[in-house]
Each structure stands twice: as C-alpha cells, then as structure tokens.
Write a protein that holds these residues in place. Structure first.
Motif, PDB file in Angstrom:
ATOM      1  N   SER A   1      49.101  26.052  53.457  1.00  0.00           N
ATOM      2  CA  SER A   1      48.754  27.470  53.350  1.00  0.00           C
ATOM      3  C   SER A   1      47.338  27.697  53.882  1.00  0.00           C
ATOM      4  N   PRO A   2      47.128  28.791  54.599  1.00  0.00           N
ATOM      5  CA  PRO A   2      45.796  29.055  55.177  1.00  0.00           C
ATOM      6  C   PRO A   2      44.674  29.017  54.133  1.00  0.00           C
ATOM      7  N   LYS A   3      44.957  29.491  52.924  1.00  0.00           N
ATOM      8  CA  LYS A   3      43.928  29.468  51.865  1.00  0.00           C
ATOM      9  C   LYS A   3      43.460  28.051  51.560  1.00  0.00           C
ATOM     10  N   SER A   4      44.343  27.084  51.741  1.00  0.00           N
ATOM     11  CA  SER A   4      44.002  25.701  51.381  1.00  0.00           C
ATOM     12  C   SER A   4      42.820  25.165  52.172  1.00  0.00           C
ATOM     13  N   TYR A   5      42.641  25.688  53.401  1.00  0.00           N
ATOM     14  CA  TYR A   5      41.552  25.171  54.234  1.00  0.00           C
ATOM     15  C   TYR A   5      40.187  25.480  53.640  1.00  0.00           C
ATOM     16  N   ALA A   6      40.131  26.453  52.752  1.00  0.00           N
ATOM     17  CA  ALA A   6      38.853  26.813  52.140  1.00  0.00           C
ATOM     18  C   ALA A   6      38.548  25.944  50.921  1.00  0.00           C
ATOM     19  N   LYS A   7      39.531  25.147  50.475  1.00  0.00           N
ATOM     20  CA  LYS A   7      39.308  24.323  49.286  1.00  0.00           C
ATOM     21  C   LYS A   7      38.379  23.160  49.614  1.00  0.00           C
ATOM     22  N   ALA A   8      37.528  22.814  48.635  1.00  0.00           N
ATOM     23  CA  ALA A   8      36.553  21.747  48.865  1.00  0.00           C
ATOM     24  C   ALA A   8      37.251  20.416  49.142  1.00  0.00           C
ATOM     25  N   ASP A   9      38.410  20.208  48.492  1.00  0.00           N
ATOM     26  CA  ASP A   9      39.063  18.908  48.627  1.00  0.00           C
ATOM     27  C   ASP A   9      40.231  18.951  49.612  1.00  0.00           C
TER      28      ASP A   9
ATOM     29  N   VAL B   1      43.811  22.228  62.927  1.00  0.00           N
ATOM     30  CA  VAL B   1      44.060  20.851  63.355  1.00  0.00           C
ATOM     31  C   VAL B   1      43.175  20.502  64.555  1.00  0.00           C
ATOM     32  N   LEU B   2      42.792  21.545  65.310  1.00  0.00           N
ATOM     33  CA  LEU B   2      41.908  21.322  66.452  1.00  0.00           C
ATOM     34  C   LEU B   2      40.428  21.423  66.081  1.00  0.00           C
ATOM     35  N   ASN B   3      40.143  21.779  64.840  1.00  0.00           N
ATOM     36  CA  ASN B   3      38.760  21.946  64.402  1.00  0.00           C
ATOM     37  C   ASN B   3      38.165  20.572  64.042  1.00  0.00           C
ATOM     38  N   PRO B   4      37.194  20.099  64.823  1.00  0.00           N
ATOM     39  CA  PRO B   4      36.696  18.737  64.593  1.00  0.00           C
ATOM     40  C   PRO B   4      36.078  18.534  63.214  1.00  0.00           C
ATOM     41  N   LYS B   5      35.604  19.612  62.589  1.00  0.00           N
ATOM     42  CA  LYS B   5      35.029  19.466  61.245  1.00  0.00           C
ATOM     43  C   LYS B   5      36.107  19.123  60.228  1.00  0.00           C
ATOM     44  N   TYR B   6      37.314  19.623  60.501  1.00  0.00           N
ATOM     45  CA  TYR B   6      38.429  19.367  59.589  1.00  0.00           C
ATOM     46  C   TYR B   6      39.173  18.097  60.009  1.00  0.00           C
ATOM     47  N   ASN B   7      39.406  17.944  61.308  1.00  0.00           N
ATOM     48  CA  ASN B   7      40.201  16.832  61.800  1.00  0.00           C
ATOM     49  C   ASN B   7      39.611  16.296  63.104  1.00  0.00           C
ATOM     50  N   PRO B   8      38.830  15.214  63.035  1.00  0.00           N
ATOM     51  CA  PRO B   8      38.147  14.723  64.232  1.00  0.00           C
ATOM     52  C   PRO B   8      39.099  14.256  65.342  1.00  0.00           C
ATOM     53  N   TYR B   9      40.358  13.947  65.007  1.00  0.00           N
ATOM     54  CA  TYR B   9      41.269  13.417  66.016  1.00  0.00           C
ATOM     55  C   TYR B   9      42.062  14.509  66.720  1.00  0.00           C
ATOM     56  N   GLY B  10      42.053  15.716  66.151  1.00  0.00           N
ATOM     57  CA  GLY B  10      42.933  16.765  66.640  1.00  0.00           C
ATOM     58  C   GLY B  10      42.792  17.047  68.119  1.00  0.00           C
ATOM     59  N   ALA B  11      41.538  17.211  68.538  1.00  0.00           N
ATOM     60  CA  ALA B  11      41.298  17.619  69.920  1.00  0.00           C
ATOM     61  C   ALA B  11      41.733  16.547  70.905  1.00  0.00           C
TER      62      ALA B  11
ATOM     63  N   PRO C   1      37.897   8.523  73.659  1.00  0.00           N
ATOM     64  CA  PRO C   1      36.435   8.659  73.601  1.00  0.00           C
ATOM     65  C   PRO C   1      36.025   9.884  72.781  1.00  0.00           C
ATOM     66  N   GLU C   2      36.798  10.993  72.903  1.00  0.00           N
ATOM     67  CA  GLU C   2      36.454  12.215  72.171  1.00  0.00           C
ATOM     68  C   GLU C   2      36.563  11.995  70.662  1.00  0.00           C
ATOM     69  N   ALA C   3      37.679  11.340  70.241  1.00  0.00           N
ATOM     70  CA  ALA C   3      37.879  11.114  68.808  1.00  0.00           C
ATOM     71  C   ALA C   3      36.802  10.184  68.269  1.00  0.00           C
ATOM     72  N   VAL C   4      36.505   9.129  69.022  1.00  0.00           N
ATOM     73  CA  VAL C   4      35.479   8.181  68.581  1.00  0.00           C
ATOM     74  C   VAL C   4      34.138   8.902  68.449  1.00  0.00           C
ATOM     75  N   ALA C   5      33.829   9.761  69.444  1.00  0.00           N
ATOM     76  CA  ALA C   5      32.560  10.487  69.399  1.00  0.00           C
ATOM     77  C   ALA C   5      32.521  11.428  68.191  1.00  0.00           C
ATOM     78  N   ALA C   6      33.643  12.113  67.938  1.00  0.00           N
ATOM     79  CA  ALA C   6      33.681  13.061  66.820  1.00  0.00           C
ATOM     80  C   ALA C   6      33.483  12.347  65.484  1.00  0.00           C
ATOM     81  N   VAL C   7      34.175  11.208  65.326  1.00  0.00           N
ATOM     82  CA  VAL C   7      34.067  10.474  64.059  1.00  0.00           C
ATOM     83  C   VAL C   7      32.667   9.880  63.911  1.00  0.00           C
ATOM     84  N   THR C   8      32.141   9.362  65.004  1.00  0.00           N
ATOM     85  CA  THR C   8      30.795   8.786  64.971  1.00  0.00           C
ATOM     86  C   THR C   8      29.779   9.835  64.533  1.00  0.00           C
ATOM     87  N   ALA C   9      29.935  11.037  65.094  1.00  0.00           N
ATOM     88  CA  ALA C   9      28.998  12.099  64.746  1.00  0.00           C
ATOM     89  C   ALA C   9      29.218  12.566  63.308  1.00  0.00           C
TER      90      ALA C   9
END
Lengths: 559, 342
Positions: free
Chosen positions: A192-200, A142-152, B80-88
C-alpha cells in the motif's frame, strides 16, 4: 470457451505480433471457469470437500532477512510473503499469463508500451484502495535508491515512464524492447502506498500492508511469523484452486533451520507441514500413510560446475571434457541422494518446458577411457606418488571453493563423491574446499579457481543471461568467464522477441555450444523443493510455473 | 537457591568480627576515599574493555576476506550502479579510519547504527532479542549450578561415587551441545511429547534448551566444586564442627560448600563465556529467538553494525560479570574484605 480465450495466449509463439496486440480481456467470472478446468492439482488430497476453519503450523527452513516483499530476494521465503502480498499477473505452467490484480494487459505492436487494466474491488488491509496511482507509486518507489538501491539497476532500468491513465489503467513505456519485462512487472509484489511512509518499511512486517488472503499480524524474529485470515479477500488469481476468502482462520510459520528438528516436529504432530526434506529422509514420509510427500523441480539453471576458462588447467577444453567424462554422475547422485534427485543435462531446468534442451540428455559423461585419452592428448601424461596426473612436474589440480553459507542439500558430499571419482578414473585432483563466503567471493573476484559451483532459480531465460552474457553486460554470474561474442548474439536475439519458439531456438543453440561443444559447464542435478505434510492437511502444493512452494491460500484441514 | 543457603550461614566467629570492623567509628571516613578510587578505576577499566572489544571486532572484520559489498549486494544485482548506491547508502566509500572514528563518535551518543541486512536500528535488534537469550542463559546457568552442587556435595570424599560422577561429567563435557540438543528433542519432545519443540513460549519451551545448555557446563563446575569440598573436609575446623554433633549433610552444605564455592565464583567469567557460545548453537537447534541467532546471521552476512553491537554487548556482560564476581568473592570470603581497607 473461456478456457480457450485464456489459453490462446499460449500460442504467443506462433503469431507474436497479432497476439501481442490483442488485449487479454478476461472478466473475473470467466477466469473462474477457466481455472476450474485448468488447475493442476499436485496431488489429489482426498475426495472430501474443503472445510473452512482451523489453524495451520508450518515448519520452514529459512527466515526472511526482510519481510518487505519488494526488497526480499530469497526464493526460500516467497511462500511466506505470498500470503500477504500479491501481483498483477499470475503465470500458468505453460508460461502464459492470467489475470490476478490486473484483469487484462496489452502489449503494443512495437513491444514498447504495456497497458494494465486493474480490478476495481481490491483494497489493502490498511484500507487503501488498489488503483492505478497505487501501482505507479510502487514502481516509482522500487526505483527510488533511498528505498531500494538495486531498483535502478534491475529490469526497471528499461522503463521510460509509468502513468496512471485513469483510475484503473496503468501505462508503462519502455526505452527499448526487453522480453523479460512482463514477467518482472507482472510478478512485482505490491504494497500500500501509505506503507512507504512507515519508519520500518524496509524491514517490513505488519506495518507494510498488502492485498493478500492473509494479514501479517506478528513477527517474532528467530521464532515465527503469524497470519490471520483476510475476511474481505475476494480476488484470487486464475491459477488458484478456489476463490473467495482463505479456508484457514490463522497460520503460523515456525523457523526450524535444522532439518532433523523440523522433521521430528512433523512426526510428533507439533507442526502440520514442513518444507525442505533431505533426500536420505524422504522415504519415511513417502511410505507412511500419515503423511503426504511431494516435490517439484526448481526453475532456472541446475546446480552445475562452471569451469574457469581464464586459468590453467580448465582453460583447456580437453581437460574440461575429460573431467565430465571421468564422472559416473548417475551412480554418484544415486548414492548421495538415495535416488531422490534428478540429474541435470542442460543449462535450463526440465521444469521449464519451453527452454529445456532435451537433446542434450545422454550425450556426455561416464566415459573413463575417453577421459584418459583426452588428458593424454592434453599433455597430462606424468603421474606423481599419489597417482595424480602431472604435466612438467605440476599436478593436475582443479580447485572449487564452496561457499559455506550456500552449502545445502548435501552439496559438499556431492562434490566429495565427484572428487573420489575423478581421482580414481582419471587421476584428476579435484580440490574441494568449503570456505567462508568472504574467501569464496575473493577467489571469484580474482578469477582464481578451477570450478565454481552454483545454482540459480531465475526463470524465463533470465538465468541464461546471468550465466552467459559478458560480466559487464548483465552476466552477473558468468562463472566460466566466457566472453564469446557468439553467445551475446544469441542472447540479444532472444531478448528482443516475445515469441517463445524463436527464443527457444536461440537458447537451444547456446546450450549446445556451452555444454556439448565447449564444455564450459557441467550440469549436475536439478534442485527441488519438497513438502511433507500430515495427511489431514489438504491443498498444499507448488506455484504454477515458478515451482516454489505456494502460500497457504488453498490449504484446508480435515478433522 | 545456592546463594540463599550460603548467605545466612555466616560461619566462624573470627569472620563475624572482621565483618563488623567497618562499623567502628572513625573507620568510615578513611574507607570512603579508597572506595571511590576503586570504583573510578573500575569504570575506566570498563570503558577501556568496551573500546578495545569494539576496536578488535572492527579490525577483524576489515581484515577478513571478502568485502561488505559482496555480502550486501546479491551477485545477480551487482551492477556498478547498484554497488555505487549501496556503497553510498552505508558510507562505505569513506576511508576505513574515518568509518572507525565516525562509528566511535556515534557510539558515544548511544547510536549503534543500522543493520545492513535487517534494515533496523541495531539497538532495537539487540534489545528485542536480549530477553529470550537472558532467560535461556540464566536458566542454563541455574541448571549447571544446581546439578553441579548436588553432584559435588553428594559424591565428594566418597571414592566410588566420586569416580562414577567423574566419568559421567567427563562424558557430558565431551558431547557437543548441538548433538545433546537433538537427542533431548528426540527423547522428550518427539517421542514422549513432554515439551514443545522450540520457540520461546513460556516455561515449558525453556526446559530442554536450558538443560542442553547447562549440561555442557556442569562437568567442569562440579569437578572444581568437588575438589574444594574434599579439601575443606580435611581441614581442622571440620573436625570441630563434627565434634559439635552437626550432621554430615549440614556440614557439607553449610560449611564445606562455602569454602569450595570461591574457586567456582572465579570460574563464573569462564562460565558466562561458555554460555554465550552455547546459546548460539542451542538457539539454532531449538529454533529459539535470541542474540545467538542474530550474531550468527550477522557474522555470515558481514553485517558490521550488528557484529560490533554484539561484540559490545559481550564486553559489557564480561565487565558486569567480573564486577559481580569480585563483589561475590567479598561476600563469600570475609578474609578478602580486609584488603579493601588497607
């Protein structure tokens, strides 16, 4: 006995330190006893005992944008996803937490360390076991920006570390005290942790496995979502009305966005349950024995108008007060909603018993003479050819840009009714424009509006922070543009204690200030959810505490 | 059904003679080169249309008020962090011109991008939603054409019947599809229970949406068709056909209809436009899956890749339909074929 131990957490307010340090260790068996005594049946649904079997079809208004429960932010689709995805803790109506996938949790004295003990018998549908490592993986993702940009940027920004201390124990350490953290972590839907590896994984669907009583089997976009019973399920939360597998064999949600179509489908027996019943059509289900009808007020902040304090004329407190006084809101609500909606007075829903400020009831509004006196004092003494008040040749105009995609529940009609009242009673030109969301966003970005209309369902004081902290300090929807340091003081004090009574004191002071004293906002009505069902359907209702429609776990069909 | 009855009834002898002309030895070799040139011109034209439609859609979305970020990041998460992450994540920090060029570059490789809202490749979304929409559009078109032919052929040249049909057609044309759909549902689904409310589960669920969609188009088609049939009934050849003792119905169906159908075929481009607009509403009312509901959601959510994908699809449909229209015109009216060899 067990009930007492589970409920003792409700006294959290009185002895916070002692209780926060007390582990809430309730075994699954004890939970069973607790829940049978404390369950809050929304409506008695017949005297017969529940029967297993059958298929239910439920007509819903809103289709999920994503089926991934961690990325989906739509309240209206939670009832679908809760069939498949579960969380560590459940909340009872009084706001206290009871076990679900975690049997117990402990908060350290300094309120920085949270320890969760997990059940050891829970598996995801894809066969993976729910253990401490799985929970930690979820938090990390949830903190991984590639998976969820809002998490952090969300409540997990307060998290310093997450560790699986042993197979059943998760230890979370915070950077600083943050009262809403428990609600967030306790209600994070786990996959499930395995789900994170799924393409969708981000789109969600059958590939993303949960632990819930129903397995998501099929999604036809624009049409339906299908589930089948999870036969191995045996870990219902203490707030559920039964334990073990679900009663229904299968479950289909049909997406029917048009309310007349949805209700027609129910009346002709093509669906068994619907949610979303317009006020003007509620009576036909209330009066008819072939159906049951129930409603629950939403949590969070009511549907309100926020006066823009950065722009004339709403920067003048007298104008804001006069606007509220010019409206006979009870009469307006009665005519628009056929008496089916509840008036709002406070910045918090009456559904939240801890923070709702009852003392505000009846303290303002519906005083035409006061409205006119205030406007005279404020210098709006002229009148133009159409009867509107003017000052220095300028008309008293207050504009609201209603965002079209968010216009629901006849809110356009409601604002038009208010428009008529303020014109007639006080000569105010309330200019309501229903616009594209882009246009509305643009006016918001430039702070170019008189009032902004909004409702928000975040419970537990989070909604108050969103509205009244400065915009750059977490006040994401500070629509009145108020930066009063006094508000931040109250909110910070409330944020840094888990003592409900102390938090309520701060919030009450804030509500008196923003509504009664300064008239920054004008609460209109409390949004609600409605469920209409065929009388053969039993056990449909609302979630405890959050008051959104509940999943189909407790639902059963009589012949 | 219509084209099946039309094709075998090759009419007059003169046309038949011209039809045979390309088979004359020697004519073939000369005819080939201009045909290739015509095909080439058409392909270039098609590419230009596709490019133009994507470009116009792209520019329109850039000019529309509000930003994609507003639509993508929920207000209560707009740090700002979320906006930056989504923008990128979506590359929205690139200059607009570069975004446009990058998009075209990917498009050349057949990559339509990923939906902002649905987190799925746009190609997947469109392919999976295309089936139900094509079914609905084809069924709607069939309803429109069948009803229009029946109405036009049976009422043309009969003053009273014409007037009544005219009135009915105008009424239906002016009823919004949304309302028509709801009325059909109340009568045939909720009250009579003949058809299911919605979805795309087999033929029964296609009937009401197709009727709602088709009825909106019947009016114009039958008006054009009736006028054509009436005009052809005044032609001298009608007299000679009648003199041969051909029945009135056979005359109308086999001869007049063929003459009258040419203007309708040229209307087909317009009809397809009407169908595309109509499916958005009909899919919404009936809770059917399809491109229409995807397009609506994408436009509301400023889901640029999906909007561009749908624009591209619409342009493609337009190109294909126009090609088909031109070919059909050649089949229906042999006189046009001479032009190809000139």
């Amino acid at each position: 006995m067990s009930t007492t131990s589970a409920r003792s957490h409700g006294h959290l307010g009185r002895r916070p330190a002692a209780l926060a340090a007390t582990a809430l260790s309730v075994s699954a068996a004890l939970v069973l006893a607790a829940c049978s005594g404390g369950a809050d049946a929304a409506k008695p649904s017949g005297s017969s005992t529940p029967q297993a079997g059958g298929t239910l079809t439920w007509g819903v208004e809103t289709e999920p944008t994503t089926l991934n429960p961690q990325l989906n932010g739509q309240d209206k689709t939670k009832l679908l996803l809760r069939n498949s995805y579960e969380q560590l803790l459940a909340r009872q109506d009084d706001g206290t937490y009871v076990p679900w996938l975690a049997t117990a949790y402990k908060v350290s004295d300094d309120e920085l360390t949270y320890t969760f003990t997990l059940r050891d018998d829970v598996t995801f549908w894809d066969g993976e076991k729910l253990d401490a490592a799985a929970v930690v993986t979820n938090l990390e993702q949830v903190l991984n920006p590639k998976y969820n940009p809002y998490g952090a940027a969300g409540p997990l920004s307060h998290l310093k570390s997450a560790k699986a201390t042993d197979a059943r124990t998760v230890t979370l350490v915070l950077k600083e005290k943050y009262a809403p953290f428990l609600d967030y972590v306790g209600s994070l839907a786990l996959i499930s942790p395995k789900s994170y590896a799924k393409a969708d994984v981000q789109a969600g669907g059958p590939d993303v496995a949960g632990t819930g009583p129903f397995v998501l089997t099929k999604y036809v976009k624009g049409q339906e979502l299908d589930f089948t019973k999870n036969k191995d399920y045996d870990w219902a939360p203490a707030t559920a009305k039964h334990q073990g597998a679900a009663y229904l064999d299968a479950l289909t949600y049909r997406f029917l966005p048009e309310s007349s179509v949805r209700l027609g489908a129910l009346q002709s027996g093509q669906v068994d349950v619907v949610e979303g019943v317009p006020g003007t059509q509620a009576a036909q289900f209330q009066k008819d024995d072939r159906f049951t009808y129930q409603t629950a007020l939403n949590t969070g902040t009511p549907y309100s108008l926020y006066f823009n304090t950065l722009q004339s004329p709403t920067s003048d407190a007298k104008v804001r007060e006069a606007f509220r006084d010019a409206v006979d809101l009870d009469a307006v609500l009665k005519s628009v909603y056929a008496g089916q909606r509840t008036r709002a007075w406070s910045a918090v829903s009456p559904a939240d018993p801890s923070f709702y400020d009852k003392s505000l009831e009846g303290t303002y509004g519906n005083d035409k003479d006061a409205a006119n006196k205030l406007l005279d004092e404020a210098g709006w003494t002229g009148r133009d050819s159409e009867g509107y008040r003017t000052k220095d040749g300028k008309r008293l105009t207050i504009t609201d840009y209603q965002s079209q995609p968010y216009v629901r529940d006849q809110r356009d009609t409601l604002l038009q009714a208010i428009q008529a009242q303020v014109k007639q009673n006080a000569g105010i030109d309330f200019d309501v424009q229903v616009v594209d969301s882009g246009v509305s966003d643009e006016h918001r970005a430039k702070n170019d509006y008189g009032t902004y209309d909004n409702s928000n369902t975040n419970p537990d004081g989070v909604d108050i922070e969103y509205h009244w902290l400065p915009a750059d300090k977490g006040g994401f929807i500070n629509l009145s543009n108020v930066t009063d340091p006094q508000l931040t003081t109250w909110l910070t004090a409330a944020q840094q204690t888990t003592d409900t009574a102390k938090r309520a004191e701060q919030y009450d002071a804030l509500q008196q200030y923003v509504i009664s004293e300064k008239a920054y906002s004008f609460p209109l009505y409390e949004p609600e959810d409605e469920i209409a069902a065929s009388s053969t359907v039993h056990g449909v209702g609302f979630r405890t505490y959050y008051k959104l429609p509940e999943s189909a776990y407790d639902v059963w069909l009589s012949k | 059904m219509t084209s099946a009855t039309l094709l075998p009834s090759a009419g007059d002898a003169a046309a038949a003679a011209r039809e045979a002309a390309p088979a004359v030895p020697g004519a073939r070799g000369r005819a080939w080169a201009p045909t290739a040139a015509a095909v080439g011109r058409r392909l270039v034209g098609a590419v230009v249309v596709l490019w133009a439609s994507v470009t116009v859609a792209f520019v329109a979305l850039q000019l529309a008020p509000g930003s994609a970020i507003d639509a993508l990041v929920p207000p209560t998460q707009r740090t700002p962090e979320a906006v930056a992450a989504v923008t990128a994540e979506w590359g929205l920090d690139r200059p607009v011109v570069q975004q446009y060029v990058d998009y075209l570059g990917r498009l050349l490789h057949g990559d339509l991008g990923t939906s902002y809202q649905l987190h799925r490749p746009v190609t997947d979304v469109i392919v999976s939603e295309l089936g139900p929409t094509l079914q609905l559009a084809a069924a709607g078109l069939a309803v429109a054409l069948v009803l229009a032919v029946v109405l036009a052929v049976s009422t043309a040249g009969r003053p009273w019947a014409s007037r009544i049909a005219n009135g009915v057609e105008l009424t239906i044309v002016s009823v919004p599809e949304f309302w028509l759909g709801i009325v059909l549902l109340f009568v045939f689904s909720f009250s009579l229970g003949w058809f299911p409310v919605a979805g795309a589960n087999g033929l029964a669920s296609l009937v009401l949406p197709a009727v709602a969609l088709g009825l909106g188009l019947v009016g114009l088609v039958s008006q054009v068709l009736r006028e054509g049939v009436e005009r052809s009934l005044e032609q001298p050849y009608t007299l000679s056909v009648r003199a041969r003792g051909v029945s009135e119905t056979a005359l109308r169906v086999r001869h007049s209809l063929r003459h009258a159908s040419l203007p309708v075929v040229t209307l087909l481009g317009w009809l397809v436009g009407g169908l595309l607009g109509g499916v958005i509403i009909v899919e919404q009312v009936f809770g059917r899956p399809g491109i229409g509901s995807v397009a609506l959601q994408a436009a509301q959510g400023r889901d640029l890749p999906v909007v561009l994908g749908v624009a591209l699809l619409s342009a493609l449909v337009y190109v294909v339909v126009n090609t088909v229209v031109d070919l059909l015109a050649l089949v229906i009216d042999p006189r046009l074929r001479t032009g190809a060899r000139a």
